[in-house]
Design an enzyme around this catalytic site. Sequence first.
Site, PDB file in Angstrom:
ATOM      1  N   SER A 442      18.009   3.061 -19.053  1.00 61.61           N
ATOM      2  CA  SER A 442      16.692   4.438 -19.104  1.00 61.61           C
ATOM      3  C   SER A 442      16.263   5.096 -18.425  1.00 61.61           C
ATOM      4  CB  SER A 442      16.235   3.515 -20.525  1.00 61.61           C
ATOM      5  OG  SER A 442      17.289   3.878 -22.152  1.00 61.61           O
ATOM      6  N   GLU A 449       7.726  21.694 -17.036  1.00 65.37           N
ATOM      7  CA  GLU A 449       8.232  22.209 -18.347  1.00 65.37           C
ATOM      8  C   GLU A 449       8.552  21.320 -19.368  1.00 65.37           C
ATOM      9  OE1 GLU A 449       9.522  24.336 -14.581  1.00 65.37           O
ATOM     10  OE2 GLU A 449       9.674  22.932 -15.290  1.00 65.37           O
ATOM     11  N   SER A 450       8.431  20.462 -19.167  1.00 62.64           N
ATOM     12  CA  SER A 450       8.940  19.145 -20.383  1.00 62.64           C
ATOM     13  C   SER A 450       9.628  17.559 -19.436  1.00 62.64           C
ATOM     14  CB  SER A 450       9.268  20.086 -22.139  1.00 62.64           C
ATOM     15  OG  SER A 450       8.907  19.138 -22.745  1.00 62.64           O
ATOM     16  N   HIS A 455      19.439   7.652 -21.987  1.00 58.65           N
ATOM     17  CA  HIS A 455      19.503   6.027 -22.294  1.00 58.65           C
ATOM     18  C   HIS A 455      21.345   5.947 -22.702  1.00 58.65           C
ATOM     19  CE1 HIS A 455      18.759   1.822 -22.985  1.00 58.65           C
ATOM     20  NE2 HIS A 455      20.260   1.896 -24.742  1.00 58.65           N
ATOM     21  N   CYS A 470       9.328  23.601 -22.945  1.00 51.86           N
ATOM     22  CA  CYS A 470       8.556  24.600 -23.624  1.00 51.86           C
ATOM     23  C   CYS A 470       8.332  25.890 -22.587  1.00 51.86           C
ATOM     24  CB  CYS A 470       7.804  23.989 -23.882  1.00 51.86           C
ATOM     25  SG  CYS A 470       6.138  23.256 -22.149  1.00 51.86           S
TER      26      CYS A 470
END
Length: 501
Positions: A442, A449-450, A455, A470
């Site tokens: 993971s 920007e995010s 996983h 975003c």
Amino acid sequence: MQKQLQKITTDMQLEEHFLTLEKALLALYFHKNCTTKSLAYITNLPVPIVSAMKKEFAKQGWGKHSLTKKGQLAISQYFQLSGADAKLYLQLTTNDAFRTEWIKQNKSELNIIYETRPTADVAIDQAKCTVETALKRALLALDYTMLLNKRILCLGDDDFISIALAFILKKIAPHSTTQIVVLDIDRRILCMISEIAQKYELPIKTDYYNVQEPLPKTYAHHFDCVYTDTPYTLIGAQLFLSRAINALKPEAMRHVFFSYSKRSYQKQWQLQQSLHAMGFVIDSIKYDINTYEGAQILGATSSLFVLQTTDQMTPYIPNQRKFMRPIYTGEIERKSVVYQCINCQHSLTVGAHHQYTTIVQLQSSGCPICKNKKFLQIKRTVQKTQFQHALGHHILLELHDCDVALLKDVQRIKTIMSQAAHKAKATIVNEHFHHFSPHGVSGVVIIQESHLTIHTWPEYGYAAIDVFTCSSKLDLQEAVKHITEQFNAGNATQHYVHRGK
């Protein structure tokens, strides 16, 4: 009897709900005699399953190909069929030509009532359907075994579908225990339906309800089917359908008869995505039922979706708190139209915050200069609220048949995900990846920007990846392309989601 039907469903390991057994029993009751093949056609079940179902009915003493006296009594009591018009039931459910003629002959009886409906309030996307439409919609409850011995909700009812339902019910089974509830924000509608129900002794209850508020507990998980003609906006439809899910009984195979204005293919796709996400199955789409009186915004027609619930129903919008976003067309798309009088050429603007909010109002009042009632459209403008713009762009990437060794390599995965962020022209803030025992990785790449997350399931050759931003300036597809190629995925699918829209 319902417990017996539920036990039969369990004993047969029948995927279909016990409502299918109800449909079969009604067919045996009204048709008097049904072959296995004809009952399979009526219930949409395979012949072997219908044969097994009949044997279970026989064990209960209800009969097999035709009902015993015990079976007739049990079904009559269960559906409250004392005094039922069996001939009318059969003709309406099996003879399309008779049905069409019956609607023509009976709509005049309802016309008197429907002519008294309040004027449509366009601010809440009201548009009055024709009497013929109301009867056609109401008859769907009969087709889907949702009329007799049921609880029916009309979530918004400026179309008076509740009246049409009660009208048909009295014609077919006057002693039925069916309950019809109308929830609406328009007190004019509620008052008039209540008066009509009292005058004609119809089984209709009305209550004030603003769909933006949580559904009251009194009505939660209470109904067998819901009728709703939602606002013309996607978010409005999502909210009404979410409340419908809250109102329906939790078992599968409940129905929602949902009317929605015809939209572009893109908007229809977005709607159907929402239906799928909520857990609905689209049983059918009727394009020849809904017509409206003077509804220019609809083109005087709309589609009617017959939706069936499943065991995986999830409201799109939770029921815990008040919904604060606008849901009606006038709130989301502020339209204004300039009309010119064809007689004196005087121009007026029609729309929200103007003297006349609709062309119907202007035509009814007439030109303020010469009283002429005919106008020519000159200009039309639409201003959309910021809610129409997505706050984020999210790609859900599913990678199957990947390089198994790579799915276990935490350092290589970290490199690939970082490279993907760079290829999207994102600014990396932080990274964290972890290898699980015995296998699986993971990780997350935090970008300005995010984020990008992953996983892996090496034992299945599968990786689940999220690419979210975003910013509309990032090239997410470059990131997706790089990840797919590096993991050597034999099968890759992606789902694009607008967030915050």
